[in-house]
Design an enzyme around this catalytic site. Sequence first.
Site, PDB file in Angstrom:
ATOM      1  N   SER A 157       0.727  -1.311  -0.090  1.00  9.99           N
ATOM      2  CA  SER A 157       0.296   0.104   0.082  1.00  9.99           C
ATOM      3  C   SER A 157       0.897   1.231  -0.017  1.00  9.99           C
ATOM      4  O   SER A 157       0.290   2.267  -0.124  1.00  9.99           O
ATOM      5  CB  SER A 157      -1.065  -0.013   1.245  1.00  9.99           C
ATOM      6  OG  SER A 157      -1.869   1.054   1.059  1.00  9.99           O
ATOM      7  N   LYS A 160       0.697   4.024  -2.681  1.00  7.98           N
ATOM      8  CA  LYS A 160      -0.165   5.074  -2.844  1.00  7.98           C
ATOM      9  C   LYS A 160       0.320   6.438  -2.769  1.00  7.98           C
ATOM     10  O   LYS A 160      -0.083   7.563  -3.192  1.00  7.98           O
ATOM     11  CB  LYS A 160      -1.387   5.010  -1.604  1.00  7.98           C
ATOM     12  CG  LYS A 160      -2.311   3.841  -1.869  1.00  7.98           C
ATOM     13  CD  LYS A 160      -3.344   3.902  -0.761  1.00  7.98           C
ATOM     14  CE  LYS A 160      -4.208   2.723  -0.911  1.00  7.98           C
ATOM     15  NZ  LYS A 160      -3.909   1.373  -0.648  1.00  7.98           N
ATOM     16  N   SER A 336      -5.667   4.468   4.000  1.00  8.17           N
ATOM     17  CA  SER A 336      -5.203   3.037   3.152  1.00  8.17           C
ATOM     18  C   SER A 336      -6.485   2.888   2.390  1.00  8.17           C
ATOM     19  O   SER A 336      -6.591   1.556   2.167  1.00  8.17           O
ATOM     20  CB  SER A 336      -4.663   1.996   3.820  1.00  8.17           C
ATOM     21  OG  SER A 336      -3.574   1.466   2.870  1.00  8.17           O
TER      22      SER A 336
END
Length: 500
Positions: A157, A160, A336
């Site tokens: 993640s 991002k 997230s």
Amino acid sequence: MPEARSWQVRWWLNRWRQASAAERGTWRLAAVSTVTGLAVATASVVAAGPWDSGQRTAERDRAAAERPAGGTSRPGTATPPSAAPVLAALGAPGTVTTPGSGEEAVPPPTGTGLADALEPLLEDGALGDVRTVSVVDADSGRQVYGVDADRAAVPASVIKLATGAAVLSARGSGYRLTTRVVSAGHDRVVLVGGGDPTLTARPVHGPDHPASLRELADGTASALKRSGVRRVSLGYDTSLYSGSERHPIGPNENLSPVTPLMVDEGRLDKSDRGPAPRSDDPAGDAARAFAKLLRDRGVEVKGEPRRAKAGRGAKELAAVHSQPLSALVERMLTASDNDLGEALLRQTAIAARRPADFAGGGRAVTARLKALGLPLKGVRIADGSGLDRADRVPAALLAQVLVRAASPDHPELRPLITGLPVAGFTGTLRGRYAEDGVGRGVVRAKTGTLTGVNSLAGTVVDADGRLLVFAFMTTGTTDPAGAQHALDRLASTVANCGCR
């Protein structure tokens, strides 16, 4: 003052006893600033922390109790509160001075000093088979310590950060996503998706809220009634995106089918964050919800909504606007949020006039990163959320993204800093650092978690007051909790270290 900083009090007192009267006057101001900054930082995190929730199984419980902070759904209104006061309180590049030395900046830590502090921790078996590290001085942009920093690895993640940098660079922090209703004839209207996964069908309150499907229905019903129309058929347009709606991971509680029209991220329960059952047809569900809202407002809708395309130049009946990209990026990072990750990847593609699909979005993000002067060796952007294991990003890239975001030369990227979860307080770091007084409230970082993959990238202000950015990436982990704890110790060690 937090317990973890009590050693600073002892250091100041010892030096105070040895100092001249002139030195003491200068030091008093610096000491008060340090204490005040930490107090303001803690209060700011609690009172004005950015968006919060979580997305993967390992992060679900940590974020379940959080409530999001907002932006605004209308152009021209104030930017929503974010965590900017935290960064200001803890320091910014080039602003920290050595006691008694006027305006001379504190030097950054040395590579040798950081190696002495970090290398024993990197031997922790919980960190898996491959460990890559980059620690960079935010003021100079120079890497002061690295381990295979240019080696591309699965980021999970933390990708991002790259998605956010690209869309902010392409669109600007004030850009908003627009959902419209247009006339397709006297008695036909089309709901046009604008790529806003935060569009909500739930009641909203206050001036700062996501775009509201109810408000869109209010505006549409009023426009129709002014024209004497009380009965319509309804179409819905999802042509903004191209390619498959299915992420390569397939149906998943962490992500809805990727479509430019959905409400409440396609969730089938009452949640607003974290994993949840998802609709197989979020666009159709949004259109059916809109049809019901029109009926509730006295407009008869004939039959079931059907897919359609709004013609060029079609008359707009009503529109609602998302919160600004600054708020959406903050939410994506702190929460997230995978649905926002994929939406913002496609916004980058649309801005570049590329196909708004996984491949086109990946190429557009890569191009924007290149335009920012970032190192791209080995980089592969396969999606915007980090759920795809085909993603490859080096730690050096993540660190340099944060350097750009902290720089006064790139104010449009500042939401990448303000959106980072704060250790022990917000987002996917809220439940971490509970027993770590050094990092709690000081470490700000984006987390990444997939099976066998753990990563952490963010900022700290070290013991000398120097702003540093870091990226720690691991693969081959078998103990997720142990890996997270090991990463947290690394970040806390950087925060607690002058390391010269």
